[in-house]
Design an enzyme around this catalytic site. Structure first.
Site, PDB file in Angstrom:
ATOM      1  N   TYR A 103       0.678  -1.305  -0.057  1.00 15.06           N
ATOM      2  CA  TYR A 103      -0.012  -0.175   0.026  1.00 15.06           C
ATOM      3  C   TYR A 103       0.747   1.191  -0.009  1.00 15.06           C
ATOM      4  O   TYR A 103       2.024   1.189   0.553  1.00 15.06           O
ATOM      5  CB  TYR A 103      -0.863  -0.034   1.233  1.00 15.06           C
ATOM      6  CG  TYR A 103      -2.045  -0.998   1.315  1.00 15.06           C
ATOM      7  CD1 TYR A 103      -2.198  -1.619   0.154  1.00 15.06           C
ATOM      8  CD2 TYR A 103      -2.727  -1.086   2.186  1.00 15.06           C
ATOM      9  CE1 TYR A 103      -3.395  -2.738   0.001  1.00 15.06           C
ATOM     10  CE2 TYR A 103      -3.799  -2.059   2.167  1.00 15.06           C
ATOM     11  CZ  TYR A 103      -4.053  -2.728   1.231  1.00 15.06           C
ATOM     12  OH  TYR A 103      -5.411  -3.598   1.189  1.00 15.06           O
ATOM     13  N   SER A 288     -13.922  -4.558  -0.319  1.00 21.26           N
ATOM     14  CA  SER A 288     -14.790  -3.844  -1.282  1.00 21.26           C
ATOM     15  C   SER A 288     -16.174  -4.257  -1.266  1.00 21.26           C
ATOM     16  O   SER A 288     -16.908  -4.475  -2.346  1.00 21.26           O
ATOM     17  CB  SER A 288     -14.265  -4.367  -2.917  1.00 21.26           C
ATOM     18  OG  SER A 288     -12.983  -3.801  -3.127  1.00 21.26           O
ATOM     19  N   GLY A 293     -16.473   1.711  -4.922  1.00 23.92           N
ATOM     20  CA  GLY A 293     -17.168   2.862  -4.842  1.00 23.92           C
ATOM     21  C   GLY A 293     -18.213   2.790  -5.489  1.00 23.92           C
ATOM     22  O   GLY A 293     -19.321   3.869  -5.580  1.00 23.92           O
ATOM     23  N   LEU A 295     -21.121   0.874  -5.885  1.00 18.11           N
ATOM     24  CA  LEU A 295     -22.291   0.790  -5.590  1.00 18.11           C
ATOM     25  C   LEU A 295     -23.078   2.013  -4.738  1.00 18.11           C
ATOM     26  O   LEU A 295     -24.099   1.970  -4.365  1.00 18.11           O
ATOM     27  CB  LEU A 295     -22.407  -0.406  -4.427  1.00 18.11           C
ATOM     28  CG  LEU A 295     -22.582  -1.696  -5.286  1.00 18.11           C
ATOM     29  CD1 LEU A 295     -22.103  -2.914  -4.430  1.00 18.11           C
ATOM     30  CD2 LEU A 295     -23.646  -2.070  -5.971  1.00 18.11           C
ATOM     31  N   GLY A 297     -23.423   4.521  -6.264  1.00 22.88           N
ATOM     32  CA  GLY A 297     -24.144   5.153  -7.327  1.00 22.88           C
ATOM     33  C   GLY A 297     -23.461   6.631  -8.087  1.00 22.88           C
ATOM     34  O   GLY A 297     -23.595   7.102  -9.165  1.00 22.88           O
ATOM     35  N   LYS A 298     -22.133   6.709  -7.381  1.00 20.75           N
ATOM     36  CA  LYS A 298     -21.430   8.089  -7.930  1.00 20.75           C
ATOM     37  C   LYS A 298     -21.088   8.095  -9.303  1.00 20.75           C
ATOM     38  O   LYS A 298     -20.490   9.108  -9.892  1.00 20.75           O
ATOM     39  CB  LYS A 298     -20.427   8.480  -6.944  1.00 20.75           C
ATOM     40  CG  LYS A 298     -19.289   7.532  -6.961  1.00 20.75           C
ATOM     41  CD  LYS A 298     -18.092   7.850  -5.676  1.00 20.75           C
ATOM     42  CE  LYS A 298     -16.924   7.149  -5.731  1.00 20.75           C
ATOM     43  NZ  LYS A 298     -16.063   7.381  -4.547  1.00 20.75           N
TER      44      LYS A 298
END
Length: 407
Positions: A103, A288, A293, A295, A297-298
């Site tokens: 990471y 996840s 991200g 889901l 809706g963005k």
């Protein structure tokens, strides 16, 4: 007739929605004793407004049903923002964070290790024994040799594991890791959107017994408490379990795999059976749950500010499987379903993950405190468990859009 997944959920939800009672657990590799339950959460709090805790596999770790994911620290998230996120998470009942030597993601030499360094500077002012610290050693890689001092290819062998653990401990500023996971297998497996196993890609790999013996060494030295796997298959889990039993080596206690409304079949079809408490008792840390991200809706309105700032657009090609046409169609159906039942898309997606009886903890990452607050609030404010009618509607969509990220 209810689907097998719905029936399984109904039969087991009651048992898994009850929080574990407070108990004393070993919190260091040197057998120090202290409670892992955060001081901000007590057994007297309303179950509907407080996070709940579950034992991770065969370990003595009681972890919150949300794990804080940190893979954006050092890439999208500054050190100051990372500290704010960590503080908010642990002040609100989360007691486990997940990092990795790789990471932040996407991986690159210039930023590698920043996530751990940001965590370390925060850890200095925290009671270490109250925090469950999980990290990961990379699997096979020909492109990440910068992680090692003298290796052109990363492998899950004794030398790589030792170097990874020692460097992780140094970056994190701690003398032990609660959970060390193999980030992805040493052998070839279908990964990260690859929809089926390709026999032509088989390659020789480090034997399971050698991997476990190497892990045994760092456990015996007190550097690691428990071990787990990630992005693993049923074959891999069974081989690790069998080898540990036959050779008297450490048993894996967890598996960190992708799981969400858009990614279900791989785990549900047989890993559920393998990992069941009645079988091998391996806890799922589901990553996840919001499908990168998608889901939320963005990304449906590609011109929105949220979409432009989102990971799928910031890093072209990254997780593009979540934004393909069929996946978008499925996402729209779930957004419409959430609206029908008076929920936000985030409440629907996280409520679904929360209620799965085979998930020990859902890994939720955030790039800001406001984003994390929305996620935690969604997790806690949604009716527990989701109403039967809503669960049935989810299954109807799933039958029509079965793992749409693969197509």
């Amino acid at each position: 007739m209810a689907s097998c997944a719905t029936a399984f959920l109904c039969n087991h939800a009651a048992a898994l929605t009850s929080p574990y009672s407070p108990r004393k657990t070993r919190t260091s590799a040197r057998s120090l004793r202290s409670s892992l339950r955060p001081t901000t959460i007590t057994a007297k709090q309303d179950q509907k407004t407080a996070l709940q805790y579950r034992k991770l596999g065969d370990s003595d770790l009681e972890i919150s049903e949300i794990t804080l994911g940190t893979m954006t620290f050092g890439q999208q998230t500054s050190e100051k923002e990372a500290h704010e996120i960590l503080g908010y998470a642990f002040d609100n009942g989360i007691n486990i964070l997940d990092t990795a030597e790789a990471y932040p993601i996407p991986m690159k030499k210039e930023t590698q290790g920043l996530t751990d360094l940001y965590i370390a500077s925060w850890l200095k002012s925290q009671p270490r024994e109250k925090i469950v610290l999980a990290t990961k050693v990379c699997g096979y890689s020909e492109r990440s040799s910068y992680l090692r001092d003298n290796a052109k290819v990363l492998r899950v062998d004794a030398a790589n594991i030792r170097e990874s653990v020692e460097k992780s401990l140094k970056r994190l500023g701690t003398d032990y890791i609660d959970l060390l996971q193999i980030h992805w297998p040493d052998r070839y497996v279908a990964l990260f959107g690859e929809y089926c196993y390709d026999p032509s890609k088989w390659r020789p790999s480090v034997p399971f017994v050698e991997q476990l013996k190497a892990l045994q060494e760092v456990v015996d030295e007190g550097k690691v408490r428990y071990i787990g796997v990630s992005n693993e298959t049923s074959y891999g889990v069974m081989e690790f379990v069998h080898t540990a039993k036959v050779e008297g080596l450490p048993k894996i206690v967890s598996i960190q795999n992708n799981y969400s409304l858009l990614v279900r079949t791989h785990f549900e079809i047989d890993l559920v059976e393998v990992c069941l408490p009645q079988h091998h008792n391996i806890g799922l840390l589901a990553y996840s749950p919001l499908s990168g991200g998608a889901l939320t809706g963005k990304y449906i309105d590609s011109n929105s500010d949220a979409a432009r700032k989102g990971r799928l657009n910031l890093f072209p090609g990254y997780m593009e499987r979540y934004n393909k046409s069929i996946a978008r169609e499925a996402t729209i159906k779930y957004i419409e379903l959430a609206k029908k039942h008076g929920l936000t898309p985030v409440q629907l997606a996280l409520g679904f993950a929360r209620d799965r009886p085979f998930i020990t903890s859902s890994i939720i990452g955030a790039t800001s405190v406001n984003q994390l607050k929305e996620d935690i609030d969604a997790f806690l404010s949604t009716e527990r468990p989701l109403p039967a009618e809503l669960a049935a509607d989810i299954e109807d969509i799933y039958k029509r859009y079965r793992d749409p990220t693969l197509f």
